[in-house]
Scaffold this motif. Structure first.
Motif, PDB file in Angstrom:
ATOM      1  N   ALA A 140       0.719  -1.233  -0.002  1.00  0.00           N
ATOM      2  CA  ALA A 140       0.091  -0.038  -0.023  1.00  0.00           C
ATOM      3  C   ALA A 140       0.705   1.183   0.140  1.00  0.00           C
ATOM      4  O   ALA A 140       0.521   2.184  -0.716  1.00  0.00           O
ATOM      5  N   GLU A 141       1.862   1.245   0.810  1.00  0.00           N
ATOM      6  CA  GLU A 141       2.668   2.484   0.861  1.00  0.00           C
ATOM      7  C   GLU A 141       3.463   2.768  -0.317  1.00  0.00           C
ATOM      8  O   GLU A 141       3.588   3.755  -1.008  1.00  0.00           O
ATOM      9  N   ALA A 142       3.951   1.647  -1.041  1.00  0.00           N
ATOM     10  CA  ALA A 142       4.845   1.842  -2.236  1.00  0.00           C
ATOM     11  C   ALA A 142       3.622   2.355  -3.529  1.00  0.00           C
ATOM     12  O   ALA A 142       4.363   2.964  -4.125  1.00  0.00           O
ATOM     13  N   ILE A 143       2.709   1.790  -3.447  1.00  0.00           N
ATOM     14  CA  ILE A 143       1.785   1.976  -4.589  1.00  0.00           C
ATOM     15  C   ILE A 143       1.055   3.630  -4.339  1.00  0.00           C
ATOM     16  O   ILE A 143       1.317   4.304  -5.208  1.00  0.00           O
ATOM     17  N   ASP A 144       0.831   3.933  -3.316  1.00  0.00           N
ATOM     18  CA  ASP A 144       0.580   5.062  -2.809  1.00  0.00           C
ATOM     19  C   ASP A 144       1.531   6.350  -2.996  1.00  0.00           C
ATOM     20  O   ASP A 144       1.387   7.311  -3.652  1.00  0.00           O
ATOM     21  N   ARG A 145       2.995   5.904  -2.994  1.00  0.00           N
ATOM     22  CA  ARG A 145       3.805   6.987  -2.920  1.00  0.00           C
ATOM     23  C   ARG A 145       4.251   6.993  -4.361  1.00  0.00           C
ATOM     24  O   ARG A 145       4.658   8.072  -5.041  1.00  0.00           O
ATOM     25  N   TRP A 146       4.409   5.997  -5.350  1.00  0.00           N
ATOM     26  CA  TRP A 146       5.030   5.712  -6.474  1.00  0.00           C
ATOM     27  C   TRP A 146       4.225   5.715  -7.699  1.00  0.00           C
ATOM     28  O   TRP A 146       4.420   5.839  -9.022  1.00  0.00           O
ATOM     29  N   GLU A 147       2.755   5.320  -7.603  1.00  0.00           N
ATOM     30  CA  GLU A 147       1.957   5.322  -8.730  1.00  0.00           C
ATOM     31  C   GLU A 147       0.580   5.894  -8.346  1.00  0.00           C
ATOM     32  O   GLU A 147      -0.386   5.064  -7.966  1.00  0.00           O
ATOM     33  N   PRO A 148       0.370   6.989  -8.435  1.00  0.00           N
ATOM     34  CA  PRO A 148      -1.054   7.609  -8.312  1.00  0.00           C
ATOM     35  C   PRO A 148      -1.941   7.298  -9.170  1.00  0.00           C
ATOM     36  O   PRO A 148      -3.295   7.700  -8.858  1.00  0.00           O
ATOM     37  N   ARG A 149      -1.928   6.374 -10.341  1.00  0.00           N
ATOM     38  CA  ARG A 149      -2.633   6.338 -11.226  1.00  0.00           C
ATOM     39  C   ARG A 149      -3.454   4.956 -10.740  1.00  0.00           C
ATOM     40  O   ARG A 149      -4.540   4.676 -11.534  1.00  0.00           O
ATOM     41  N   PHE A 150      -3.145   4.502  -9.678  1.00  0.00           N
ATOM     42  CA  PHE A 150      -4.004   3.351  -9.237  1.00  0.00           C
ATOM     43  C   PHE A 150      -4.075   3.398  -7.917  1.00  0.00           C
ATOM     44  O   PHE A 150      -3.317   3.522  -6.972  1.00  0.00           O
ATOM     45  N   ASP A 151      -5.369   3.345  -7.577  1.00  0.00           N
ATOM     46  CA  ASP A 151      -5.964   3.550  -6.081  1.00  0.00           C
ATOM     47  C   ASP A 151      -6.323   2.273  -5.583  1.00  0.00           C
ATOM     48  O   ASP A 151      -7.226   1.621  -5.925  1.00  0.00           O
ATOM     49  N   VAL A 152      -5.465   1.806  -4.778  1.00  0.00           N
ATOM     50  CA  VAL A 152      -5.500   0.210  -4.354  1.00  0.00           C
ATOM     51  C   VAL A 152      -6.871   0.280  -3.297  1.00  0.00           C
ATOM     52  O   VAL A 152      -6.867   1.026  -2.360  1.00  0.00           O
ATOM     53  N   THR A 153      -7.599  -0.761  -3.394  1.00  0.00           N
ATOM     54  CA  THR A 153      -8.800  -0.938  -2.485  1.00  0.00           C
ATOM     55  C   THR A 153      -8.696  -2.363  -1.737  1.00  0.00           C
ATOM     56  O   THR A 153      -9.419  -2.423  -0.830  1.00  0.00           O
ATOM     57  N   ASN A 154      -8.020  -3.250  -2.358  1.00  0.00           N
ATOM     58  CA  ASN A 154      -7.779  -4.572  -2.021  1.00  0.00           C
ATOM     59  C   ASN A 154      -6.757  -5.047  -2.361  1.00  0.00           C
ATOM     60  O   ASN A 154      -6.151  -5.087  -3.510  1.00  0.00           O
ATOM     61  N   VAL A 155      -5.998  -5.751  -1.190  1.00  0.00           N
ATOM     62  CA  VAL A 155      -4.754  -6.774  -1.823  1.00  0.00           C
ATOM     63  C   VAL A 155      -5.032  -8.159  -0.999  1.00  0.00           C
ATOM     64  O   VAL A 155      -5.226  -8.259   0.096  1.00  0.00           O
ATOM     65  N   GLY A 156      -4.641  -8.984  -2.027  1.00  0.00           N
ATOM     66  CA  GLY A 156      -4.711 -10.671  -1.619  1.00  0.00           C
ATOM     67  C   GLY A 156      -3.392 -11.098  -1.554  1.00  0.00           C
ATOM     68  O   GLY A 156      -2.886 -10.730  -2.763  1.00  0.00           O
ATOM     69  N   ILE A 157      -2.979 -11.808  -0.746  1.00  0.00           N
ATOM     70  CA  ILE A 157      -1.625 -12.660  -0.957  1.00  0.00           C
ATOM     71  C   ILE A 157      -2.024 -14.259  -0.628  1.00  0.00           C
ATOM     72  O   ILE A 157      -2.716 -14.458   0.305  1.00  0.00           O
ATOM     73  N   SER A 158      -1.445 -14.885  -1.573  1.00  0.00           N
ATOM     74  CA  SER A 158      -1.569 -16.277  -1.682  1.00  0.00           C
ATOM     75  C   SER A 158      -0.101 -17.006  -1.902  1.00  0.00           C
ATOM     76  O   SER A 158       0.670 -16.395  -2.618  1.00  0.00           O
ATOM     77  N   GLY A 159       0.305 -18.073  -1.190  1.00  0.00           N
ATOM     78  CA  GLY A 159       1.538 -18.754  -1.603  1.00  0.00           C
ATOM     79  C   GLY A 159       1.057 -20.023  -2.014  1.00  0.00           C
ATOM     80  O   GLY A 159       0.087 -20.708  -1.630  1.00  0.00           O
ATOM     81  N   SER A 160       2.236 -20.887  -2.597  1.00  0.00           N
ATOM     82  CA  SER A 160       2.179 -22.137  -3.036  1.00  0.00           C
ATOM     83  C   SER A 160       3.148 -22.970  -2.315  1.00  0.00           C
ATOM     84  O   SER A 160       4.123 -22.396  -1.730  1.00  0.00           O
ATOM     85  N   ALA A 161       3.176 -24.129  -2.393  1.00  0.00           N
ATOM     86  CA  ALA A 161       3.995 -25.182  -2.016  1.00  0.00           C
ATOM     87  C   ALA A 161       5.513 -24.951  -2.673  1.00  0.00           C
ATOM     88  O   ALA A 161       6.563 -25.348  -1.897  1.00  0.00           O
ATOM     89  N   SER A 162       5.331 -24.473  -3.751  1.00  0.00           N
ATOM     90  CA  SER A 162       6.686 -24.560  -4.649  1.00  0.00           C
ATOM     91  C   SER A 162       7.354 -23.166  -4.281  1.00  0.00           C
ATOM     92  O   SER A 162       8.671 -23.019  -4.636  1.00  0.00           O
ATOM     93  N   GLY A 163       6.896 -22.463  -3.524  1.00  0.00           N
ATOM     94  CA  GLY A 163       7.446 -21.059  -2.771  1.00  0.00           C
ATOM     95  C   GLY A 163       7.240 -19.977  -3.542  1.00  0.00           C
ATOM     96  O   GLY A 163       7.789 -18.849  -3.152  1.00  0.00           O
ATOM     97  N   ALA A 164       6.071 -19.969  -4.533  1.00  0.00           N
ATOM     98  CA  ALA A 164       5.864 -18.812  -5.350  1.00  0.00           C
ATOM     99  C   ALA A 164       4.819 -18.184  -4.431  1.00  0.00           C
ATOM    100  O   ALA A 164       4.049 -18.776  -3.821  1.00  0.00           O
ATOM    101  N   ILE A 165       4.797 -16.886  -4.508  1.00  0.00           N
ATOM    102  CA  ILE A 165       3.872 -16.048  -3.785  1.00  0.00           C
ATOM    103  C   ILE A 165       2.970 -15.067  -4.881  1.00  0.00           C
ATOM    104  O   ILE A 165       3.766 -14.597  -5.832  1.00  0.00           O
TER     105      ILE A 165
END
Length: 129
Positions: free
Chosen positions: A63-88
């Motif tokens: 949220a902080e990075a997008i708010d500071r560096w990309e004013p053209r995108f207003d974040v309303t939701n962030v979802g995070i998921s991981g997998s057994a292979s280590g990918a996020i």
């Protein structure tokens, strides 16, 4: 306007914003020579254990990075998921404001934009809009 790193073609509008988000979230702070403050803390957090404390820190870093560096995108939701292979995978939802970089935040696109940023174990960042 910017260049697509895969095709070399010029991109603008929403595709440019999506590419910008990938660059911001994939760049560690203090790694750009003439712009040390550019980037986010996301790369430092993705390998941390995904406990409640680190998940909260990851949400804040996004949220902080997008708010500071990309004013053209207003974040309303962030979802995070991981997998057994280590990918996020981070799924970002928000409003596209095409003229916000020109300080005009009144014009907002009607649809909610969704973008997925994925990082695998070998530090490859990929994007799926």
């Amino acid at each position: 306007m910017d260049l697509d790193p895969e095709t070399g073609a010029a991109i603008e509008g929403w595709p440019h914003v999506a590419q910008s988000l990938q660059t911001i979230l994939g760049t560690r702070i203090n790694t750009r020579v003439f712009r040390r403050e550019f980037g986010s803390d996301v790369p430092a957090l993705v390998d941390a254990p995904m406990n409640d404390e680190n998940l909260l820190a990851l949400y804040v870093a996004v949220a902080e990075a997008i708010d500071r560096w990309e004013p053209r995108f207003d974040v309303t939701n962030v979802g995070i998921s991981g997998s057994a292979s280590g990918a996020i995978t981070m799924t970002l939802q928000g409003s596209y404001r095409p003229d916000a970089h020109l300080t005009d935040t009144t014009h907002v696109s009607d649809s909610v934009q969704t973008i997925r940023v994925t990082r695998d174990r070998v530090d490859n960042w990929s994007l799926a809009a």
